[in-house]
Enzyme design. Sequence first.
Site, PDB file in Angstrom:
ATOM      1  N   THR A  87      54.220  54.732  75.780  1.00  0.00           N
ATOM      2  CA  THR A  87      53.108  54.361  76.650  1.00  0.00           C
ATOM      3  C   THR A  87      53.608  54.461  78.083  1.00  0.00           C
ATOM      4  O   THR A  87      54.514  53.714  78.476  1.00  0.00           O
ATOM      5  CB  THR A  87      52.645  52.913  76.378  1.00  0.00           C
ATOM      6  OG1 THR A  87      52.279  52.807  75.003  1.00  0.00           O
ATOM      7  CG2 THR A  87      51.452  52.559  77.241  1.00  0.00           C
ATOM      8  N   LYS A 162      44.518  55.076  75.902  1.00  0.00           N
ATOM      9  CA  LYS A 162      45.321  53.893  75.539  1.00  0.00           C
ATOM     10  C   LYS A 162      45.129  52.771  76.576  1.00  0.00           C
ATOM     11  O   LYS A 162      44.909  51.615  76.206  1.00  0.00           O
ATOM     12  CB  LYS A 162      46.794  54.318  75.453  1.00  0.00           C
ATOM     13  CG  LYS A 162      47.806  53.201  75.450  1.00  0.00           C
ATOM     14  CD  LYS A 162      48.203  52.764  74.083  1.00  0.00           C
ATOM     15  CE  LYS A 162      49.086  51.520  74.157  1.00  0.00           C
ATOM     16  NZ  LYS A 162      49.422  50.988  72.872  1.00  0.00           N
ATOM     17  N   LYS A 237      52.413  45.031  80.689  1.00  0.00           N
ATOM     18  CA  LYS A 237      52.796  46.418  81.003  1.00  0.00           C
ATOM     19  C   LYS A 237      51.558  47.323  80.976  1.00  0.00           C
ATOM     20  O   LYS A 237      51.313  48.098  81.902  1.00  0.00           O
ATOM     21  CB  LYS A 237      53.831  46.918  79.988  1.00  0.00           C
ATOM     22  CG  LYS A 237      54.146  48.400  80.151  1.00  0.00           C
ATOM     23  CD  LYS A 237      54.947  49.017  79.013  1.00  0.00           C
ATOM     24  CE  LYS A 237      54.979  50.536  79.183  1.00  0.00           C
ATOM     25  NZ  LYS A 237      55.779  51.230  78.188  1.00  0.00           N
TER      26      LYS A 237
HETATM   27  P1  NAD Z   1      62.296  49.526  72.763  1.00  0.00           P
HETATM   28  O1  NAD Z   1      62.813  48.989  74.059  1.00  0.00           O
HETATM   29  O2  NAD Z   1      62.596  48.793  71.506  1.00  0.00           O
HETATM   30  O3  NAD Z   1      62.781  51.056  72.569  1.00  0.00           O
HETATM   31  C1  NAD Z   1      62.990  51.965  73.603  1.00  0.00           C
HETATM   32  C2  NAD Z   1      64.333  52.632  73.325  1.00  0.00           C
HETATM   33  O4  NAD Z   1      64.570  53.663  74.298  1.00  0.00           O
HETATM   34  C3  NAD Z   1      65.525  51.673  73.428  1.00  0.00           C
HETATM   35  O5  NAD Z   1      66.228  51.653  72.189  1.00  0.00           O
HETATM   36  C4  NAD Z   1      66.371  52.242  74.559  1.00  0.00           C
HETATM   37  O6  NAD Z   1      67.770  52.091  74.356  1.00  0.00           O
HETATM   38  C5  NAD Z   1      65.958  53.695  74.532  1.00  0.00           C
HETATM   39  N1  NAD Z   1      66.225  54.413  75.775  1.00  0.00           N
HETATM   40  C6  NAD Z   1      66.043  53.989  77.048  1.00  0.00           C
HETATM   41  N2  NAD Z   1      66.395  54.978  77.910  1.00  0.00           N
HETATM   42  C7  NAD Z   1      66.805  56.024  77.146  1.00  0.00           C
HETATM   43  C8  NAD Z   1      67.271  57.326  77.460  1.00  0.00           C
HETATM   44  N3  NAD Z   1      67.386  57.750  78.725  1.00  0.00           N
HETATM   45  N4  NAD Z   1      67.618  58.147  76.442  1.00  0.00           N
HETATM   46  C9  NAD Z   1      67.499  57.727  75.147  1.00  0.00           C
HETATM   47  N5  NAD Z   1      67.051  56.502  74.797  1.00  0.00           N
HETATM   48  C10 NAD Z   1      66.713  55.676  75.791  1.00  0.00           C
HETATM   49  O7  NAD Z   1      60.714  49.674  72.961  1.00  0.00           O
HETATM   50  P2  NAD Z   1      59.613  49.923  71.822  1.00  0.00           P
HETATM   51  O8  NAD Z   1      58.987  48.632  71.466  1.00  0.00           O
HETATM   52  O9  NAD Z   1      60.193  50.812  70.769  1.00  0.00           O
HETATM   53  O10 NAD Z   1      58.519  50.741  72.654  1.00  0.00           O
HETATM   54  C11 NAD Z   1      58.658  52.118  72.949  1.00  0.00           C
HETATM   55  C12 NAD Z   1      57.373  52.603  73.609  1.00  0.00           C
HETATM   56  O11 NAD Z   1      56.276  52.371  72.723  1.00  0.00           O
HETATM   57  C13 NAD Z   1      57.025  51.891  74.908  1.00  0.00           C
HETATM   58  O12 NAD Z   1      56.511  52.840  75.826  1.00  0.00           O
HETATM   59  C14 NAD Z   1      55.990  50.871  74.497  1.00  0.00           C
HETATM   60  O13 NAD Z   1      55.113  50.522  75.543  1.00  0.00           O
HETATM   61  C15 NAD Z   1      55.271  51.627  73.395  1.00  0.00           C
HETATM   62  N6  NAD Z   1      54.581  50.771  72.409  1.00  0.00           N
HETATM   63  C16 NAD Z   1      55.225  49.704  71.845  1.00  0.00           C
HETATM   64  C17 NAD Z   1      54.565  48.916  70.918  1.00  0.00           C
HETATM   65  C18 NAD Z   1      55.240  47.725  70.272  1.00  0.00           C
HETATM   66  O14 NAD Z   1      54.549  46.940  69.610  1.00  0.00           O
HETATM   67  N7  NAD Z   1      56.551  47.559  70.404  1.00  0.00           N
HETATM   68  C19 NAD Z   1      53.240  49.212  70.563  1.00  0.00           C
HETATM   69  C20 NAD Z   1      52.617  50.336  71.123  1.00  0.00           C
HETATM   70  C21 NAD Z   1      53.310  51.100  72.047  1.00  0.00           C
END
Ligand code: NAD
Length: 290
Positions: A87, A162, A237
């Site tokens: 997102t 979204k 966010k």
């Molecule tokens: P998260 O923080 O658990 O995962 C993100 C991952 O990206 C982390 O493991 C981090 O180490 C990694 N990362 C950061 N920079 C990086 C880079 N340069 N190279 C490689 N890896 C890198 O977050 P999440 O909950 O998995 O969410 C991910 C996305 O999905 C976000 O944009 C969030 O808004 C969206 N989202 C999350 C949810 C939810 O319920 N968690 C629901 C819908 C959408």
Amino acid sequence: MKIGFIGLGNMGGPMAANLATAGHDVTGFDTAAAAPEGVTVGRSAAEVADGAEVVVTMLPNGQILRAVAEEIVPVMANGAVFLDCSTVDVESARAVAEIAAARGLLALDAPVSGGVGGAAAGSLTFMVGGSDAALAIAAPLLDTMGARTVHCGPSGNGQAAKICNNMILGATMAVTCEAFALADKLGLDRQAMYDVASTSSGQSWSLTTYCPAPGVGPTAPSDNDYKPGFAAEMMLKDLRLSQQAAEAADAATPIGAVATEQYAQFVEAENGKGRDFSALLPRLERRGRG
Ligand code: NAD
């Protein structure tokens, strides 16, 4: 298919695992998180993108997405698809699609709803922006990771859908919590308020599927001491992204702006971080107008 998967966090980890379980050859990279079973570990984003037919990204924000895009686009195979499921702001989604197109690559923005549970179960909904040609290639992967795909138009429109949806959600949840707190002060039983509003014009998903009042309506995070669920900081966010987009497009969103302020206050000044986004109700029920 040969797939590179960048960002193996709470969402990306189980999504990558589902692709591997379905028989795809998945190589993953994350700066911190470990790769799930079945996913080969790569040493860098560029390494996992090199030679992949589809590169999936699931990253925290637009700034990180843009940096990763700069790194991987030059090494991606001709005709490969850059499938971003994070997102992020609409502007970053469109910028990344342009960078990809300039190199002859296909790009899709495909943010999800359904949360960590949906990621693990393979039941996410994808809101997709980009070309039919790109979607035709990525569709089998989306079908594996999710239960529903809606093609919303050209690049950036997945993110637009979204944040519009989540602006409705944030504002609706906030006012639903206000209605329960007001009902308390008026001596109106919460169950009675629910029975009326859930079958009347005040009905919404926030009320009837995710009721913020414990013990009322179906089981929801309010029945589990407001453990998320959907965390308040994630709502914040998405609301901030909606306001950033509204600013850029010169769209009037006064109610969305107030909802953003309310969640910012809750998360940043009132220990709301880590609580479900429906925990605005216990915050409001203790409060008067002052
Ligand atoms: P998260 O923080 O658990 O995962 C993100 C991952 O990206 C982390 O493991 C981090 O180490 C990694 N990362 C950061 N920079 C990086 C880079 N340069 N190279 C490689 N890896 C890198 O977050 P999440 O909950 O998995 O969410 C991910 C996305 O999905 C976000 O944009 C969030 O808004 C969206 N989202 C999350 C949810 C939810 O319920 N968690 C629901 C819908 C959408």
